[in-house]
Design a protein around this motif. Structure first.
Motif, mmCIF file in Angstrom:
data_model
loop_
_atom_site.group_PDB
_atom_site.id
_atom_site.type_symbol
_atom_site.label_atom_id
_atom_site.label_comp_id
_atom_site.label_asym_id
_atom_site.label_seq_id
_atom_site.Cartn_x
_atom_site.Cartn_y
_atom_site.Cartn_z
ATOM 1 N N ALA A 155 11.197 -13.846 20.216
ATOM 2 C CA ALA A 155 11.787 -13.969 20.719
ATOM 3 C C ALA A 155 11.417 -13.442 22.703
ATOM 4 N N ALA A 156 10.729 -12.544 22.289
ATOM 5 C CA ALA A 156 9.655 -12.438 23.670
ATOM 6 C C ALA A 156 8.758 -14.154 24.749
ATOM 7 N N VAL A 157 8.520 -14.439 23.524
ATOM 8 C CA VAL A 157 7.772 -15.687 24.884
ATOM 9 C C VAL A 157 8.694 -16.770 24.694
ATOM 10 N N PHE A 158 9.718 -16.677 24.305
ATOM 11 C CA PHE A 158 11.134 -17.915 24.539
ATOM 12 C C PHE A 158 11.492 -17.582 25.086
ATOM 13 N N LEU A 159 11.915 -16.151 26.105
ATOM 14 C CA LEU A 159 12.555 -15.625 26.458
ATOM 15 C C LEU A 159 11.513 -16.153 27.627
ATOM 16 N N THR A 160 10.367 -15.844 27.661
ATOM 17 C CA THR A 160 9.864 -15.394 29.443
ATOM 18 C C THR A 160 9.717 -17.099 29.759
ATOM 19 N N TRP A 161 9.437 -17.820 28.719
ATOM 20 C CA TRP A 161 8.422 -19.489 28.632
ATOM 21 C C TRP A 161 10.101 -19.708 30.605
ATOM 22 N N PRO A 162 11.237 -19.974 30.217
ATOM 23 C CA PRO A 162 11.961 -20.805 30.893
ATOM 24 C C PRO A 162 11.839 -20.120 32.799
ATOM 25 N N LEU A 163 11.120 -19.017 32.648
ATOM 26 C CA LEU A 163 10.684 -18.595 34.681
ATOM 27 C C LEU A 163 9.299 -18.586 34.438
ATOM 28 N N VAL A 164 8.651 -19.479 32.803
ATOM 29 C CA VAL A 164 7.169 -19.760 33.532
ATOM 30 C C VAL A 164 7.515 -21.442 34.132
ATOM 31 N N GLN A 165 8.435 -22.182 33.440
ATOM 32 C CA GLN A 165 8.294 -23.104 33.851
ATOM 33 C C GLN A 165 9.206 -23.133 35.253
ATOM 34 N N TRP A 166 10.190 -22.602 35.794
ATOM 35 C CA TRP A 166 10.357 -23.033 36.855
ATOM 36 C C TRP A 166 9.251 -22.422 37.826
ATOM 37 N N GLN A 167 8.828 -21.473 37.642
ATOM 38 C CA GLN A 167 7.564 -21.845 38.491
ATOM 39 C C GLN A 167 6.411 -22.262 38.156
ATOM 40 N N ARG A 168 6.704 -22.564 36.996
ATOM 41 C CA ARG A 168 5.740 -24.028 37.573
ATOM 42 C C ARG A 168 4.475 -23.252 37.030
ATOM 43 N N GLY A 169 4.051 -22.392 36.153
ATOM 44 C CA GLY A 169 2.815 -21.730 36.082
ATOM 45 C C GLY A 169 2.602 -21.559 34.993
ATOM 46 N N HIS A 170 2.873 -23.162 34.380
ATOM 47 C CA HIS A 170 1.597 -22.929 33.209
ATOM 48 C C HIS A 170 0.254 -23.886 33.449
ATOM 49 N N ILE A 171 -0.636 -23.870 32.697
ATOM 50 C CA ILE A 171 -2.007 -24.097 32.816
ATOM 51 C C ILE A 171 -1.767 -25.239 33.525
ATOM 52 N N SER A 172 -2.634 -25.796 34.161
ATOM 53 C CA SER A 172 -2.624 -27.140 34.212
ATOM 54 C C SER A 172 -4.603 -27.693 34.823
ATOM 55 N N VAL A 173 -5.268 -28.650 33.920
ATOM 56 C CA VAL A 173 -6.036 -29.461 34.391
ATOM 57 C C VAL A 173 -6.303 -30.230 35.067
ATOM 58 N N ASP A 174 -6.951 -30.123 36.726
ATOM 59 C CA ASP A 174 -6.752 -31.001 37.733
ATOM 60 C C ASP A 174 -7.833 -31.054 37.849
ATOM 61 N N LEU A 175 -9.316 -31.819 37.067
ATOM 62 C CA LEU A 175 -10.516 -32.082 37.228
ATOM 63 C C LEU A 175 -10.975 -33.341 37.966
ATOM 64 N N PHE A 176 -9.889 -34.345 37.381
ATOM 65 C CA PHE A 176 -9.957 -35.528 37.875
ATOM 66 C C PHE A 176 -8.981 -35.703 38.838
ATOM 67 N N ASN A 177 -8.410 -35.119 39.094
ATOM 68 C CA ASN A 177 -7.773 -35.155 40.295
ATOM 69 C C ASN A 177 -7.844 -35.959 41.633
ATOM 70 N N PRO A 178 -9.090 -35.295 41.979
ATOM 71 C CA PRO A 178 -9.997 -35.767 43.137
ATOM 72 C C PRO A 178 -9.911 -37.501 43.406
ATOM 73 N N PHE A 179 -10.766 -38.035 41.969
ATOM 74 C CA PHE A 179 -10.520 -39.071 41.932
ATOM 75 C C PHE A 179 -10.160 -39.831 41.761
ATOM 76 N N MET A 180 -9.243 -39.546 41.370
ATOM 77 C CA MET A 180 -7.287 -40.678 41.309
ATOM 78 C C MET A 180 -6.665 -41.287 41.920
ATOM 79 N N PRO A 181 -6.585 -42.116 42.231
ATOM 80 C CA PRO A 181 -5.558 -43.040 43.158
ATOM 81 C C PRO A 181 -4.067 -42.027 42.761
ATOM 82 N N ASP A 182 -3.648 -42.635 44.207
ATOM 83 C CA ASP A 182 -2.770 -41.772 44.241
ATOM 84 C C ASP A 182 -1.021 -42.472 43.256
#
Length: 161
Positions: free
Chosen positions: A50-77
């Protein structure tokens, strides 16, 4: 939306607090008089979900999920934009399917006033309902974020083109 996120986060905090109190009481009783709480495992698992599911909306709202952006500098827009949309669409499908499944479980549990099999026999349907509510809020937030991004009003820097 802010009030809903606050209430959901408070519910999560209360669930984790109860898990901690049960854990402390179990350890103290076990170490002092040799009696361990027979329901601690069931209750901890139920409330943690229950705690995990109730925290999930706040994490999504803040865009707080882990994001791997290792290749972003090499990708075109254009590829960054495509990647963002594909990721968000896949996320929405995943969250929607999970929300549907959690609601099926919660409604089934509520229909029989499901109780724990542990000796205490506490009701577990409220925790399942909390999971369904948290998943629903998350699904709504993902949809809102997609719409705002499409309209150019998401206000988030560095989270996609």
């Amino acid at each position: 939306m802010s009030a809903l996120l606050t209430v959901a986060s408070a519910g999560s905090a209360i669930a984790i607090f109860v898990v901690m109190i049960v854990g402390v009481v179990d350890i103290v009783l076990g170490e002092t008089i040799g009696f361990y709480l027979p329901f601690k495992v069931d209750m901890s698992g139920t409330l943690t979900a229950a705690a995990v599911f109730l925290t999930w909306p706040l994490v999504q709202w803040q865009r707080g999920h882990i994001s791997v952006d290792l290749f972003n500098p090499f990708m075109p827009d254009w590829l960054l934009r495509l990647r963002w949309w594909v990721a968000q669409a896949a996320g929405l499908v995943f969250v929607a399917l999970l929300t549907y499944g959690v609601w099926v479980l919660a409604l089934d549990s509520m229909s029989i006033w499901e109780r724990s099999a542990a000796t205490l026999g506490y009701p577990i349907w409220p925790a399942k309902l909390a999971c369904a509510i948290g998943a629903s809020l998350t699904c709504l937030i993902v949809l809102i974020q997609l719409i705002l991004h499409a309209l150019g009003h998401d206000g988030v820097e560095g989270d996609g083109p």
